[in-house]
Write a protein that holds these residues in place. Structure first.
Motif, PDB file in Angstrom:
ATOM      1  N   TRP A  77       0.836  -1.202   0.000  1.00  0.00           N
ATOM      2  CA  TRP A  77       0.000   0.000   0.000  1.00  0.00           C
ATOM      3  C   TRP A  77       0.871   1.252   0.000  1.00  0.00           C
ATOM      4  N   SER A  78       1.848   1.295   0.890  1.00  0.00           N
ATOM      5  CA  SER A  78       2.661   2.515   1.017  1.00  0.00           C
ATOM      6  C   SER A  78       3.434   2.796  -0.268  1.00  0.00           C
ATOM      7  N   GLN A  79       3.970   1.769  -0.901  1.00  0.00           N
ATOM      8  CA  GLN A  79       4.694   1.980  -2.149  1.00  0.00           C
ATOM      9  C   GLN A  79       3.756   2.469  -3.248  1.00  0.00           C
ATOM     10  N   SER A  80       2.572   1.878  -3.324  1.00  0.00           N
ATOM     11  CA  SER A  80       1.590   2.290  -4.341  1.00  0.00           C
ATOM     12  C   SER A  80       1.169   3.738  -4.153  1.00  0.00           C
ATOM     13  N   ILE A  81       0.868   4.109  -2.936  1.00  0.00           N
ATOM     14  CA  ILE A  81       0.378   5.466  -2.678  1.00  0.00           C
ATOM     15  C   ILE A  81       1.509   6.485  -2.865  1.00  0.00           C
ATOM     16  N   LEU A  82       2.733   6.108  -2.522  1.00  0.00           N
ATOM     17  CA  LEU A  82       3.859   7.010  -2.762  1.00  0.00           C
ATOM     18  C   LEU A  82       4.065   7.255  -4.254  1.00  0.00           C
ATOM     19  N   LEU A  83       3.918   6.217  -5.057  1.00  0.00           N
ATOM     20  CA  LEU A  83       4.038   6.385  -6.510  1.00  0.00           C
ATOM     21  C   LEU A  83       2.991   7.356  -7.035  1.00  0.00           C
ATOM     22  N   VAL A  84       1.765   7.210  -6.563  1.00  0.00           N
ATOM     23  CA  VAL A  84       0.678   8.088  -7.004  1.00  0.00           C
ATOM     24  C   VAL A  84       0.947   9.525  -6.580  1.00  0.00           C
ATOM     25  N   ILE A  85       1.271   9.721  -5.320  1.00  0.00           N
ATOM     26  CA  ILE A  85       1.471  11.079  -4.796  1.00  0.00           C
ATOM     27  C   ILE A  85       2.704  11.729  -5.423  1.00  0.00           C
ATOM     28  N   ARG A  86       3.758  10.952  -5.582  1.00  0.00           N
ATOM     29  CA  ARG A  86       4.962  11.479  -6.235  1.00  0.00           C
ATOM     30  C   ARG A  86       4.656  11.839  -7.695  1.00  0.00           C
ATOM     31  N   GLY A  87       3.924  10.962  -8.368  1.00  0.00           N
ATOM     32  CA  GLY A  87       3.583  11.194  -9.764  1.00  0.00           C
ATOM     33  C   GLY A  87       2.687  12.391  -9.984  1.00  0.00           C
ATOM     34  N   ARG A  88       1.964  12.785  -8.958  1.00  0.00           N
ATOM     35  CA  ARG A  88       1.084  13.946  -9.073  1.00  0.00           C
ATOM     36  C   ARG A  88       1.692  15.207  -8.453  1.00  0.00           C
ATOM     37  N   GLY A  89       2.969  15.116  -8.123  1.00  0.00           N
ATOM     38  CA  GLY A  89       3.691  16.300  -7.674  1.00  0.00           C
ATOM     39  C   GLY A  89       3.389  16.769  -6.263  1.00  0.00           C
ATOM     40  N   LYS A  90       2.931  15.863  -5.404  1.00  0.00           N
ATOM     41  CA  LYS A  90       2.567  16.275  -4.041  1.00  0.00           C
ATOM     42  C   LYS A  90       3.407  15.592  -2.963  1.00  0.00           C
ATOM     43  N   ILE A  91       4.506  14.961  -3.330  1.00  0.00           N
ATOM     44  CA  ILE A  91       5.315  14.227  -2.354  1.00  0.00           C
ATOM     45  C   ILE A  91       5.847  15.137  -1.240  1.00  0.00           C
ATOM     46  N   GLY A  92       6.047  16.402  -1.532  1.00  0.00           N
ATOM     47  CA  GLY A  92       6.531  17.355  -0.528  1.00  0.00           C
ATOM     48  C   GLY A  92       5.586  17.515   0.654  1.00  0.00           C
ATOM     49  N   TYR A  93       4.327  17.164   0.484  1.00  0.00           N
ATOM     50  CA  TYR A  93       3.366  17.261   1.578  1.00  0.00           C
ATOM     51  C   TYR A  93       3.521  16.092   2.545  1.00  0.00           C
ATOM     52  N   ILE A  94       4.097  15.004   2.077  1.00  0.00           N
ATOM     53  CA  ILE A  94       4.384  13.859   2.953  1.00  0.00           C
ATOM     54  C   ILE A  94       5.740  14.038   3.622  1.00  0.00           C
ATOM     55  N   THR A  95       6.699  14.545   2.877  1.00  0.00           N
ATOM     56  CA  THR A  95       8.066  14.672   3.394  1.00  0.00           C
ATOM     57  C   THR A  95       8.286  15.952   4.190  1.00  0.00           C
ATOM     58  N   SER A  96       7.314  16.845   4.197  1.00  0.00           N
ATOM     59  CA  SER A  96       7.406  18.173   4.835  1.00  0.00           C
ATOM     60  C   SER A  96       8.327  19.114   4.085  1.00  0.00           C
ATOM     61  N   LYS A  97       8.704  18.755   2.869  1.00  0.00           N
ATOM     62  CA  LYS A  97       9.491  19.687   2.060  1.00  0.00           C
ATOM     63  C   LYS A  97       8.650  20.914   1.735  1.00  0.00           C
ATOM     64  N   VAL A  98       7.351  20.713   1.579  1.00  0.00           N
ATOM     65  CA  VAL A  98       6.424  21.831   1.406  1.00  0.00           C
ATOM     66  C   VAL A  98       5.896  22.167   2.803  1.00  0.00           C
ATOM     67  N   GLN A  99       6.360  23.262   3.340  1.00  0.00           N
ATOM     68  CA  GLN A  99       6.001  23.671   4.696  1.00  0.00           C
ATOM     69  C   GLN A  99       4.678  24.429   4.730  1.00  0.00           C
ATOM     70  N   GLN A 100       3.938  24.225   5.800  1.00  0.00           N
ATOM     71  CA  GLN A 100       2.675  24.946   5.993  1.00  0.00           C
ATOM     72  C   GLN A 100       2.987  26.400   6.314  1.00  0.00           C
ATOM     73  N   PRO A 101       2.492  27.316   5.479  1.00  0.00           N
ATOM     74  CA  PRO A 101       2.717  28.737   5.780  1.00  0.00           C
ATOM     75  C   PRO A 101       1.765  29.205   6.888  1.00  0.00           C
ATOM     76  N   ASP A 102       2.059  30.356   7.402  1.00  0.00           N
ATOM     77  CA  ASP A 102       1.178  30.980   8.391  1.00  0.00           C
ATOM     78  C   ASP A 102      -0.182  31.238   7.754  1.00  0.00           C
ATOM     79  N   VAL A 103      -1.228  31.165   8.544  1.00  0.00           N
ATOM     80  CA  VAL A 103      -2.595  31.359   8.055  1.00  0.00           C
ATOM     81  C   VAL A 103      -2.763  32.710   7.375  1.00  0.00           C
ATOM     82  N   LYS A 104      -2.025  33.717   7.798  1.00  0.00           N
ATOM     83  CA  LYS A 104      -2.133  35.059   7.218  1.00  0.00           C
ATOM     84  C   LYS A 104      -1.327  35.210   5.924  1.00  0.00           C
TER      85      LYS A 104
END
Length: 113
Positions: A14-41
């Motif tokens: 499951w984890s390998q399959s979902i990682l392939l999907v998320i990586r392929g759709r350009g959202k892997i940074g949301y799992i790895t925290s490479k894309v950081q949550q900005p301040d609400v403002k």
């Protein structure tokens, strides 16, 4: 999203399959925290929230319902990913590692008998 739904078994597949999907759709940074949550403002917050929600939806929809409801209220993709890994990954479970090693020893003994 993937043919491998998380059902409590076969976590690695499951984890390998979902990682392939998320990586392929350009959202892997949301799992790895490479894309950081900005301040609400921050003007970028809405964009981050949109993409984080998309990745969360993929994770939740790739789980059977009796599992997904546990993670539905976590707020980030990273939080869900970490919690699922902690609960289902066998890679860091010392008791299972011990049990597997003992089974391997028994198999090794049977081969020589």
């Amino acid at each position: 999203i993937t043919s491998h739904k998380l059902n409590g078994k076969f976590f690695l597949q499951w984890s390998q399959s979902i990682l392939l999907v998320i990586r392929g759709r350009g959202k892997i940074g949301y799992i790895t925290s490479k894309v950081q949550q900005p301040d609400v403002k921050d003007p970028m917050y809405e964009n981050w929230e949109l993409h984080n929600s998309i990745a969360i939806t993929w994770l939740i929809n790739s789980m059977e319902s009796h599992i997904s409801h546990t993670y539905l209220f976590l707020r980030t993709t990273k939080a869900i990913w970490d919690a699922v890994n902690k609960n289902f990954s066998d890679l860091e479970n010392p008791s299972q590692v011990f049990e597997i090693k003992n089974k391997l020893k028994d198999l090794h003994k049977e081969v020589w008998i």
